[in-house]
Design a protein around this motif. Structure first.
Motif, PDB file in Angstrom:
ATOM      1  N   ALA A 251      40.729  14.436  39.858  1.00  0.00           N
ATOM      2  CA  ALA A 251      40.219  14.018  38.548  1.00  0.00           C
ATOM      3  C   ALA A 251      40.923  14.787  37.437  1.00  0.00           C
ATOM      4  O   ALA A 251      41.136  15.996  37.545  1.00  0.00           O
ATOM      5  CB  ALA A 251      38.716  14.281  38.494  1.00  0.00           C
ATOM      6  N   GLY A 252      41.316  14.066  36.415  1.00  0.00           N
ATOM      7  CA  GLY A 252      41.881  14.709  35.229  1.00  0.00           C
ATOM      8  C   GLY A 252      43.308  15.192  35.387  1.00  0.00           C
ATOM      9  O   GLY A 252      43.797  15.958  34.558  1.00  0.00           O
ATOM     10  N   VAL A 253      43.980  14.776  36.454  1.00  0.00           N
ATOM     11  CA  VAL A 253      45.360  15.222  36.712  1.00  0.00           C
ATOM     12  C   VAL A 253      46.286  14.015  36.655  1.00  0.00           C
ATOM     13  O   VAL A 253      45.956  12.947  37.160  1.00  0.00           O
ATOM     14  CB  VAL A 253      45.445  15.880  38.117  1.00  0.00           C
ATOM     15  CG1 VAL A 253      46.883  16.150  38.521  1.00  0.00           C
ATOM     16  CG2 VAL A 253      44.621  17.162  38.159  1.00  0.00           C
ATOM     17  N   THR A 254      47.465  14.193  36.027  1.00  0.00           N
ATOM     18  CA  THR A 254      48.454  13.109  36.016  1.00  0.00           C
ATOM     19  C   THR A 254      49.341  13.264  37.244  1.00  0.00           C
ATOM     20  O   THR A 254      49.975  14.310  37.412  1.00  0.00           O
ATOM     21  CB  THR A 254      49.335  13.210  34.744  1.00  0.00           C
ATOM     22  OG1 THR A 254      48.463  13.206  33.624  1.00  0.00           O
ATOM     23  CG2 THR A 254      50.321  12.063  34.656  1.00  0.00           C
ATOM     24  N   VAL A 255      49.368  12.254  38.098  1.00  0.00           N
ATOM     25  CA  VAL A 255      50.151  12.361  39.335  1.00  0.00           C
ATOM     26  C   VAL A 255      51.458  11.601  39.186  1.00  0.00           C
ATOM     27  O   VAL A 255      51.478  10.450  38.748  1.00  0.00           O
ATOM     28  CB  VAL A 255      49.353  11.809  40.543  1.00  0.00           C
ATOM     29  CG1 VAL A 255      50.177  11.930  41.822  1.00  0.00           C
ATOM     30  CG2 VAL A 255      48.037  12.545  40.701  1.00  0.00           C
ATOM     31  N   LYS A 256      52.560  12.262  39.523  1.00  0.00           N
ATOM     32  CA  LYS A 256      53.886  11.625  39.533  1.00  0.00           C
ATOM     33  C   LYS A 256      54.344  11.556  40.990  1.00  0.00           C
ATOM     34  O   LYS A 256      54.767  12.572  41.553  1.00  0.00           O
ATOM     35  CB  LYS A 256      54.896  12.456  38.720  1.00  0.00           C
ATOM     36  CG  LYS A 256      54.482  12.696  37.282  1.00  0.00           C
ATOM     37  CD  LYS A 256      54.797  11.505  36.423  1.00  0.00           C
ATOM     38  CE  LYS A 256      54.433  11.727  34.960  1.00  0.00           C
ATOM     39  NZ  LYS A 256      54.325  10.506  34.190  1.00  0.00           N
ATOM     40  N   PRO A 257      54.249  10.390  41.605  1.00  0.00           N
ATOM     41  CA  PRO A 257      54.636  10.316  43.013  1.00  0.00           C
ATOM     42  C   PRO A 257      56.150  10.269  43.193  1.00  0.00           C
ATOM     43  O   PRO A 257      56.837   9.584  42.427  1.00  0.00           O
ATOM     44  CB  PRO A 257      53.997   8.997  43.494  1.00  0.00           C
ATOM     45  CG  PRO A 257      53.525   8.286  42.285  1.00  0.00           C
ATOM     46  CD  PRO A 257      53.747   9.130  41.076  1.00  0.00           C
ATOM     47  N   VAL A 258      56.659  11.014  44.151  1.00  0.00           N
ATOM     48  CA  VAL A 258      58.093  11.019  44.450  1.00  0.00           C
ATOM     49  C   VAL A 258      58.257  10.991  45.967  1.00  0.00           C
ATOM     50  O   VAL A 258      57.291  11.174  46.715  1.00  0.00           O
ATOM     51  CB  VAL A 258      58.793  12.280  43.891  1.00  0.00           C
ATOM     52  CG1 VAL A 258      58.728  12.332  42.379  1.00  0.00           C
ATOM     53  CG2 VAL A 258      58.198  13.561  44.494  1.00  0.00           C
ATOM     54  N   GLU A 259      59.506  10.778  46.400  1.00  0.00           N
ATOM     55  CA  GLU A 259      59.777  10.791  47.848  1.00  0.00           C
ATOM     56  C   GLU A 259      60.645  12.003  48.220  1.00  0.00           C
ATOM     57  O   GLU A 259      60.250  12.824  49.004  1.00  0.00           O
ATOM     58  CB  GLU A 259      60.515   9.511  48.257  1.00  0.00           C
ATOM     59  CG  GLU A 259      59.682   8.239  48.133  1.00  0.00           C
ATOM     60  CD  GLU A 259      59.039   7.819  49.454  1.00  0.00           C
ATOM     61  OE1 GLU A 259      59.622   8.050  50.511  1.00  0.00           O
ATOM     62  OE2 GLU A 259      57.929   7.252  49.395  1.00  0.00           O
ATOM     63  N   SER A 260      61.834  12.085  47.614  1.00  0.00           N
ATOM     64  CA  SER A 260      62.798  13.093  48.080  1.00  0.00           C
ATOM     65  C   SER A 260      62.776  14.341  47.198  1.00  0.00           C
ATOM     66  O   SER A 260      62.176  14.348  46.113  1.00  0.00           O
ATOM     67  CB  SER A 260      64.192  12.480  48.040  1.00  0.00           C
ATOM     68  OG  SER A 260      64.538  12.231  46.688  1.00  0.00           O
ATOM     69  N   ALA A 261      63.480  15.385  47.667  1.00  0.00           N
ATOM     70  CA  ALA A 261      63.577  16.637  46.896  1.00  0.00           C
ATOM     71  C   ALA A 261      64.275  16.395  45.564  1.00  0.00           C
ATOM     72  O   ALA A 261      63.869  16.945  44.535  1.00  0.00           O
ATOM     73  CB  ALA A 261      64.338  17.675  47.715  1.00  0.00           C
ATOM     74  N   VAL A 262      65.321  15.556  45.586  1.00  0.00           N
ATOM     75  CA  VAL A 262      66.059  15.297  44.344  1.00  0.00           C
ATOM     76  C   VAL A 262      65.129  14.607  43.340  1.00  0.00           C
ATOM     77  O   VAL A 262      65.073  14.980  42.157  1.00  0.00           O
ATOM     78  CB  VAL A 262      67.322  14.445  44.646  1.00  0.00           C
ATOM     79  CG1 VAL A 262      67.960  13.932  43.362  1.00  0.00           C
ATOM     80  CG2 VAL A 262      68.322  15.262  45.461  1.00  0.00           C
ATOM     81  N   GLU A 263      64.341  13.634  43.826  1.00  0.00           N
ATOM     82  CA  GLU A 263      63.376  12.968  42.928  1.00  0.00           C
ATOM     83  C   GLU A 263      62.325  13.959  42.435  1.00  0.00           C
ATOM     84  O   GLU A 263      61.889  13.898  41.289  1.00  0.00           O
ATOM     85  CB  GLU A 263      62.670  11.827  43.666  1.00  0.00           C
ATOM     86  CG  GLU A 263      63.527  10.605  43.893  1.00  0.00           C
ATOM     87  CD  GLU A 263      62.811   9.560  44.749  1.00  0.00           C
ATOM     88  OE1 GLU A 263      63.507   8.679  45.270  1.00  0.00           O
ATOM     89  OE2 GLU A 263      61.577   9.633  44.914  1.00  0.00           O
ATOM     90  N   MET A 264      61.916  14.877  43.323  1.00  0.00           N
ATOM     91  CA  MET A 264      60.884  15.855  42.926  1.00  0.00           C
ATOM     92  C   MET A 264      61.423  16.746  41.806  1.00  0.00           C
ATOM     93  O   MET A 264      60.728  17.000  40.809  1.00  0.00           O
ATOM     94  CB  MET A 264      60.440  16.680  44.136  1.00  0.00           C
ATOM     95  CG  MET A 264      59.258  17.574  43.859  1.00  0.00           C
ATOM     96  SD  MET A 264      58.595  18.345  45.343  1.00  0.00           S
ATOM     97  CE  MET A 264      57.372  17.165  45.871  1.00  0.00           C
ATOM     98  N   LEU A 265      62.659  17.203  41.955  1.00  0.00           N
ATOM     99  CA  LEU A 265      63.243  18.047  40.902  1.00  0.00           C
ATOM    100  C   LEU A 265      63.336  17.261  39.589  1.00  0.00           C
ATOM    101  O   LEU A 265      62.990  17.774  38.519  1.00  0.00           O
ATOM    102  CB  LEU A 265      64.624  18.558  41.325  1.00  0.00           C
ATOM    103  CG  LEU A 265      65.353  19.390  40.263  1.00  0.00           C
ATOM    104  CD1 LEU A 265      64.537  20.613  39.834  1.00  0.00           C
ATOM    105  CD2 LEU A 265      66.729  19.835  40.749  1.00  0.00           C
ATOM    106  N   ASP A 266      63.786  15.998  39.673  1.00  0.00           N
ATOM    107  CA  ASP A 266      63.892  15.180  38.448  1.00  0.00           C
ATOM    108  C   ASP A 266      62.526  15.051  37.775  1.00  0.00           C
ATOM    109  O   ASP A 266      62.407  15.164  36.555  1.00  0.00           O
ATOM    110  CB  ASP A 266      64.419  13.777  38.785  1.00  0.00           C
ATOM    111  CG  ASP A 266      65.909  13.810  39.125  1.00  0.00           C
ATOM    112  OD1 ASP A 266      66.544  14.850  38.860  1.00  0.00           O
ATOM    113  OD2 ASP A 266      66.411  12.799  39.663  1.00  0.00           O
ATOM    114  N   ALA A 267      61.475  14.811  38.597  1.00  0.00           N
ATOM    115  CA  ALA A 267      60.131  14.618  38.029  1.00  0.00           C
ATOM    116  C   ALA A 267      59.612  15.910  37.411  1.00  0.00           C
ATOM    117  O   ALA A 267      58.943  15.895  36.374  1.00  0.00           O
ATOM    118  CB  ALA A 267      59.178  14.117  39.105  1.00  0.00           C
TER     119      ALA A 267
END
Ligand code: PMT
Length: 410
Positions: A251-267
């Protein structure tokens, strides 16, 4: 400490297959210091026994509106008023319909009508019953009367059908209750992280080998999600960058879903700037140099060789930012040997402020489990071993530590 501690919970159990989850729910409530008094409907007793609930709650279980003994010991009005929370779990379509329409033809429905608290319903029923307009109408009426509805979850049902209607898991009920207590209480604790912004990484990453195969690990995301939830509850505007997991957004958290490490770093980069960065994700250290565009076939030359390249280190990247570095950067160290020494080496190499070390050896069941035992190591060298606790409690303690450290730096 959980805000359920010392709370008196009146738990009304209605009759559905999900009633078995109530046993674990009672245990979880008691672990957090809540007192649980249970009421079973007639149908609930087909699924769980008063004895099993009484053994776990340590209290008498009530089931009869017209029991002379119960009325002399504790009348039903006192039962419904003497509690801090009235929780209906599982809540069947039938009990919700009766509550929405003010019926009082057994102990459970009478208590729901007589209570001065806004009951909390945790629905559990077949998908068609849940989506039926009558149930949805009842739900709206209950919400309009101030009741809270936690769930239901989506998934496969005991009856073999698929969709919304499953009772959410006991730990999700607990998280929901803690959120409601914080939101409802006039004396809700101050928000020590109000005005702060936090980014948390959680879960595993998936590194593709070809369109159907990937490299990953066993992280469930539970620890990272709990930390995001605790930071948000403490008032921080929180972004959770999450690898693929099977968890409800806190609750109250903005979730940014990603798959790979590169996507995680970008997010993570996209979510900056922030005051707080917590890297709880189990990021794959390597990825396949080239991911096949088609499914790799078996060939005469035997198994293929997969060339690996190193993934970017998200924690080290954020820790070592020259400009715009978050004020407090916390990493995790998942170790199977030499916990403290390896964690200290990681803290120094990545240059974070604090590292939370956990022993993820097979027998510890930290990956995917509900409990964690951590040693919190500071860049000054101090190491504090925290006792084994639920991941939510570890998270609450980390949020409190974050608040203290930010105050110290102010
Ligand atoms: O998800 P759960 O099932 O609840 O389990 C929780 C957990 C065990 C995953 C969690 O408590 C934990 O330890 N998370 C870190 C897991 C990990 O990958 O640790 P590590 O020691 O390999 O990495 C050290 C730190 O660097 C971590 O903060 C990690 O997020 C970060 N890292 C690692 C590699 C990389 N390429 N980028 C990173 O940011």
């Amino acid at each position: 400490m959980s805000n359920l501690s010392g709370k008196h919970v009146l738990l009304i159990v209605s009759g559905g297959i999900a009633a078995y989850k109530t046993l674990d729910l009672v245990r979880r409530l008691r672990e957090r210091g809540a007192n649980v008094t249970a009421v079973l409907t007639k149908a609930a007793k087909q699924f769980v026994t008063p004895l099993s609930i009484a053994s776990l709650s340590g209290r008498k279980v009530y089931d009869d509106l017209f029991s002379l003994t119960d009325e002399t010991e504790m009348g039903h009005i006192q039962l419904s008023r003497g509690s801090d929370l009235v929780l209906v779990a599982p809540a069947t379509a039938d009990l919700m319909a009766r509550a929405a329409n003010g019926l009082a033809d057994d102990l459970a429905s009478t208590l729901l009508l007589a209570t001065d608290k806004a009951p909390i319903f945790v629905p559990a029923m077949n998908v068609r019953m849940w989506t039926h307009p009558a149930t949805q109408r009842n739900m709206s009426a209950l919400r309009a009367a101030g009741c809270a509805i936690l769930g239901p979850a989506d998934g496969e049902m005991a009856c073999g059908e698929f969709g919304p209607g499953r009772m959410i898991e006991p730990l999700d009920v607990i998280a929901g209750l803690e959120g409601l207590i914080a939101a409802r209480s006039d004396a809700s604790p101050a928000k020590p992280l109000a005005g702060r912004r936090a980014i948390v990484t959680a879960g595993p990453t998936r590194e593709p080998i070809d369109p159907v195969r990937y490299i990953s690990n066993k992280s469930s995301g539970k620890q990272g999600y709990a930390i995001a939830s605790a930071l948000a509850a403490a008032g921080a505007e929180t972004v959770l960058v999450s690898g693929p997991v099977d968890l409800r957004p806190p609750a109250g958290v903005t979730v940014k879903p990603v798959e790979s490490a590169v996507e995680m770093l970008d997010a993570v980069r996209a979510a900056l700037p922030a005051d707080i960065f917590v890297a709880a994700a189990a990021v794959a250290d390597w990825r396949a140099k080239t991911a096949g565009l088609q499914k790799t076939k078996k060939g005469p030359d035997g198994p293929p060789t997969i060339e690996l390249v190193e993934n970017p280190d998200i924690l080290a990247t954020v820790s070592q930012m020259r400009t715009g570095r978050p004020t407090l950067v916390i990493g995790f160290a998942a170790e199977t040997e030499n916990l403290i020494a390896n964690a200290q080496a990681k803290l120094a190499r990545k240059q974070c402020d604090i590292i939370v070390a956990n022993d993820v050896g097979a027998e510890q069941a930290i990956f995917g489990g509900d409990l964690n035992r951590v040693v919190v190591i500071d860049k000054g060298g101090a190491a504090e071993a925290w006792p084994q606790a639920n991941k939510a409690d570890v998270a609450t303690r980390i949020a409190a530590l974050v608040a203290t450290r930010l105050d110290d730096k102010a």
